[in-house]
Design a protein around this motif. Structure first.
Motif, PDB file in Angstrom:
ATOM      1  N   LEU A   1      17.553   8.909  -6.117  1.00 18.73           N
ATOM      2  CA  LEU A   1      16.975   8.246  -7.000  1.00 18.73           C
ATOM      3  C   LEU A   1      15.568   7.766  -5.838  1.00 18.73           C
ATOM      4  O   LEU A   1      14.584   7.532  -5.843  1.00 18.73           O
ATOM      5  CB  LEU A   1      16.929   6.338  -7.507  1.00 18.73           C
ATOM      6  N   GLN A   2      16.407   7.609  -4.123  1.00 21.92           N
ATOM      7  CA  GLN A   2      15.280   7.230  -3.015  1.00 21.92           C
ATOM      8  C   GLN A   2      14.425   8.701  -3.293  1.00 21.92           C
ATOM      9  O   GLN A   2      13.747   9.078  -2.705  1.00 21.92           O
ATOM     10  CB  GLN A   2      16.275   7.051  -2.127  1.00 21.92           C
ATOM     11  N   GLU A   3      15.333  10.412  -3.193  1.00 26.17           N
ATOM     12  CA  GLU A   3      14.718  11.558  -2.964  1.00 26.17           C
ATOM     13  C   GLU A   3      13.712  11.447  -4.075  1.00 26.17           C
ATOM     14  O   GLU A   3      12.661  12.217  -3.403  1.00 26.17           O
ATOM     15  CB  GLU A   3      15.984  12.286  -3.073  1.00 26.17           C
ATOM     16  N   LEU A   4      14.214  11.364  -4.874  1.00 21.97           N
ATOM     17  CA  LEU A   4      13.121  10.747  -6.197  1.00 21.97           C
ATOM     18  C   LEU A   4      11.226  10.523  -5.748  1.00 21.97           C
ATOM     19  O   LEU A   4      10.648  10.802  -6.103  1.00 21.97           O
ATOM     20  CB  LEU A   4      13.871  10.538  -7.457  1.00 21.97           C
ATOM     21  N   ILE A   5      11.528   9.346  -6.101  1.00 19.93           N
ATOM     22  CA  ILE A   5      10.814   8.053  -4.931  1.00 19.93           C
ATOM     23  C   ILE A   5      10.254   8.314  -3.876  1.00 19.93           C
ATOM     24  O   ILE A   5       8.628   8.640  -4.134  1.00 19.93           O
ATOM     25  CB  ILE A   5      11.480   6.978  -4.790  1.00 19.93           C
ATOM     26  N   LYS A   6      10.704   9.322  -3.061  1.00 15.91           N
ATOM     27  CA  LYS A   6       9.963  10.015  -1.886  1.00 15.91           C
ATOM     28  C   LYS A   6       8.841  11.410  -1.980  1.00 15.91           C
ATOM     29  O   LYS A   6       8.221  11.284  -1.828  1.00 15.91           O
ATOM     30  CB  LYS A   6      10.428  10.264  -0.463  1.00 15.91           C
ATOM     31  N   ALA A   7       9.494  11.971  -2.865  1.00 12.59           N
ATOM     32  CA  ALA A   7       8.887  12.978  -3.873  1.00 12.59           C
ATOM     33  C   ALA A   7       7.876  12.715  -5.171  1.00 12.59           C
ATOM     34  O   ALA A   7       6.965  13.883  -4.828  1.00 12.59           O
ATOM     35  CB  ALA A   7       9.660  14.131  -4.312  1.00 12.59           C
ATOM     36  N   GLU A   8       8.303  11.746  -5.347  1.00  9.96           N
ATOM     37  CA  GLU A   8       6.727  11.383  -6.431  1.00  9.96           C
ATOM     38  C   GLU A   8       5.905  10.193  -5.575  1.00  9.96           C
ATOM     39  O   GLU A   8       4.574  10.835  -5.769  1.00  9.96           O
ATOM     40  CB  GLU A   8       6.858  10.459  -6.595  1.00  9.96           C
ATOM     41  N   ASN A   9       5.935  10.282  -4.501  1.00  9.90           N
ATOM     42  CA  ASN A   9       4.889   9.916  -3.412  1.00  9.90           C
ATOM     43  C   ASN A   9       5.239  10.158  -2.046  1.00  9.90           C
ATOM     44  O   ASN A   9       5.956   9.731  -0.584  1.00  9.90           O
ATOM     45  CB  ASN A   9       5.066   8.280  -3.087  1.00  9.90           C
ATOM     46  N   ALA A  10       4.774  11.551  -2.580  1.00  6.07           N
ATOM     47  CA  ALA A  10       5.090  12.638  -0.941  1.00  6.07           C
ATOM     48  C   ALA A  10       4.085  11.719   0.230  1.00  6.07           C
ATOM     49  O   ALA A  10       4.433  12.635   1.422  1.00  6.07           O
ATOM     50  CB  ALA A  10       4.831  14.066  -1.124  1.00  6.07           C
ATOM     51  N   GLY A  11       3.053  11.468  -0.166  1.00  2.97           N
ATOM     52  CA  GLY A  11       2.289  11.097   1.292  1.00  2.97           C
ATOM     53  C   GLY A  11       2.230   9.451   1.902  1.00  2.97           C
ATOM     54  O   GLY A  11       1.697   9.345   2.413  1.00  2.97           O
ATOM     55  N   ILE A  12       3.699   8.403   0.821  1.00  3.85           N
ATOM     56  CA  ILE A  12       4.064   7.635   2.266  1.00  3.85           C
ATOM     57  C   ILE A  12       5.213   8.114   2.924  1.00  3.85           C
ATOM     58  O   ILE A  12       5.844   8.226   1.874  1.00  3.85           O
ATOM     59  CB  ILE A  12       4.156   7.162   0.308  1.00  3.85           C
ATOM     60  N   ARG A  13       4.896   7.473   3.784  1.00  2.00           N
ATOM     61  CA  ARG A  13       6.275   7.190   4.682  1.00  2.00           C
ATOM     62  C   ARG A  13       6.996   5.497   4.473  1.00  2.00           C
ATOM     63  O   ARG A  13       6.985   4.644   5.176  1.00  2.00           O
ATOM     64  CB  ARG A  13       5.758   7.491   6.437  1.00  2.00           C
ATOM     65  N   PHE A  14       8.252   5.638   3.667  1.00  3.03           N
ATOM     66  CA  PHE A  14       8.726   4.489   3.216  1.00  3.03           C
ATOM     67  C   PHE A  14       9.491   3.849   4.687  1.00  3.03           C
ATOM     68  O   PHE A  14      10.149   5.058   5.439  1.00  3.03           O
ATOM     69  CB  PHE A  14       9.442   4.625   2.378  1.00  3.03           C
ATOM     70  N   SER A  15       9.277   3.221   4.962  1.00  2.00           N
ATOM     71  CA  SER A  15      10.454   2.000   6.061  1.00  2.00           C
ATOM     72  C   SER A  15      11.706   2.362   4.949  1.00  2.00           C
ATOM     73  O   SER A  15      11.935   2.009   4.174  1.00  2.00           O
ATOM     74  CB  SER A  15       9.784   1.146   6.443  1.00  2.00           C
ATOM     75  N   PRO A  16      12.777   2.247   6.010  1.00  2.00           N
ATOM     76  CA  PRO A  16      14.375   1.596   4.634  1.00  2.00           C
ATOM     77  C   PRO A  16      14.057   0.512   3.742  1.00  2.00           C
ATOM     78  O   PRO A  16      14.651   0.890   2.377  1.00  2.00           O
ATOM     79  CB  PRO A  16      15.411   1.678   5.862  1.00  2.00           C
TER      80      PRO A  16
END
Length: 375
Positions: free
Chosen positions: A55-70
């Motif tokens: 699910l973390q991968e999915l969220i990062k893939a859907e928001n490729a332009g955002i660098r999430f903090s943990p």
């Protein structure tokens, strides 16, 4: 009833432990909850739950332009889950032959994440188009590698596989399998491997291989094949398959595992094209039925071409039935053929390659002592 079987439902093969299709459970459905509870009580499978990282991968893939903090990623996951327990999200997949129960994203999200690293060598639009394609593979020695490569790239939405043979120890020099699978049908080995890569990819199996009786259903039933990959050893089936493919305007590709040779026959664009580039002219389908490996050699030489064979294959063919059982194939050549074959299938499906012909991707010619190193 045809002599082939799809094995989509319970069959005698499954009753004989040739199970290859995983079971899917969605806990949001009461019936699936009941079925899964029964499975847990009777089979006690090993549970593998890595759903949250997916699910973390999915969220990062859907928001490729955002660098999430943990912390931000954790909050995004919790928002996605909402008040529903995590076990009720996605799909639980049971692999009976391993007795493992795996928690995975549901199909659309799973395919999106699994193919995300294809971008943009394969665009999202192209991936959707490929998902509509059906590719058939006859023969699962070289064909297994091509089928698995197609599955990994997800260059089709359905794969039809056909082979009547079982896995033997001498196959393990080129077939991706383990000793615990010896004696299993090659179609079972291949179908299970695909299911472990992608349980949502549709696989249709023909356990009897290809015959005169089932060639038409293989090509047409459930929708016409978009591409036929021929990797069978039976010369008569090679001829028959091409005659039928030409009749139904289906392109054919074939890798020979020698000098990177790939044959492409665009019967979809050239319906009057001579089969095997005219090299099979005069060969009778009935004449080729039931030949031994040694008896096949003159016909193999005619079709593949003695002059263009590697020197080592030429020498080996003279020893078939003497010092060796059959013609050799190397894992490196099979892997190369899988890469080239899958690449060409993808480009045919996307309309990026329209030619017929005989092509060589000869590693010994491309990388050799005769060429100066440009570095």
């Amino acid at each position: 009833m045809h002599s082939f079987t799809h094995w989509d439902q319970g069959t005698k093969y499954e009753e004989n432990h040739f199970v290859w299709r995983p079971q899917l459970f969605r806990l949001s459905q009461a019936e699936d909850q009941h079925r899964l509870n029964e499975l847990m009580e009777t089979e006690r499978p090993e549970v593998i739950d890595r759903f949250r990282p997916q699910l973390q991968e999915l969220i990062k893939a859907e928001n490729a332009g955002i660098r999430f903090s943990p912390e931000e990623l954790s909050r995004a996951v919790e928002e996605r889950l909402g008040s529903t327990p995590i076990s009720f999200h996605g799909v639980w997949v049971h692999y009976p032959w391993r007795n493992k129960l795996v928690h995975l994203l549901d199909e659309e999200d799973y395919v999106f994440v699994r193919t995300n690293r294809n971008r943009n060598k394969i665009t999202a639009e192209e991936q959707k188009l490929l998902n509509e394609k059906t590719i058939g593979v006859i023969g699962l020695s070289v064909g297994q590698s091509i089928a698995l490569t197609l599955a990994m790239e997800r260059s089709c939405g359905e794969i039809r596989i056909a082979d009547f043979d079982t896995l033997e120890l001498s196959n393990l020099n080129r077939i991706r399998a383990g000793v615990f699978q010896l004696g299993l049908p090659k179609w079972v080995v291949t179908a299970r491997e695909i299911a472990e890569i992608d349980p949502y990819l549709r696989v249709v199996c023909y356990p009897d291989g290809i015959t005169e009786e089932n060639i038409e259903p293989f090509l047409l039933e459930g929708g016409k094949l978009d591409i036929l990959v021929d990797e069978c050893d039976s010369l008569n089936i090679k001829i028959l398959a091409r005659e039928k493919a030409r009749l139904h305007k289906i392109p054919v590709i074939m890798d020979t595992s020698d000098r990177g040779l790939l044959d492409v026959e665009r019967f979809d664009l050239e319906p009057d094209r001579p089969i095997l580039h005219g090299l099979a002219e005069g060969l009778d389908y009935g004449q080729l039925r039931g030949l031994s490996d040694k008896e096949k050699i003159p016909f193999v030489l005619k079709i593949v071409g003695y002059e263009t064979m590697s020197d080592r294959l030429k020498s080996s063919l003279q020893e078939v039935g003497k010092s060796i059982m059959t013609w050799p194939q190397l894992a490196s050549s099979v892997s190369l053929g899988a890469a080239v074959g899958a690449d060409v299938c993808r480009r045919i499906s996307l309309g990026q390659f329209t030619r017929s012909g005989r092509y060589f991707v000869d590693i010994e010619e491309i990388i050799s002592n005769r060429q100066r190193n440009p570095v």
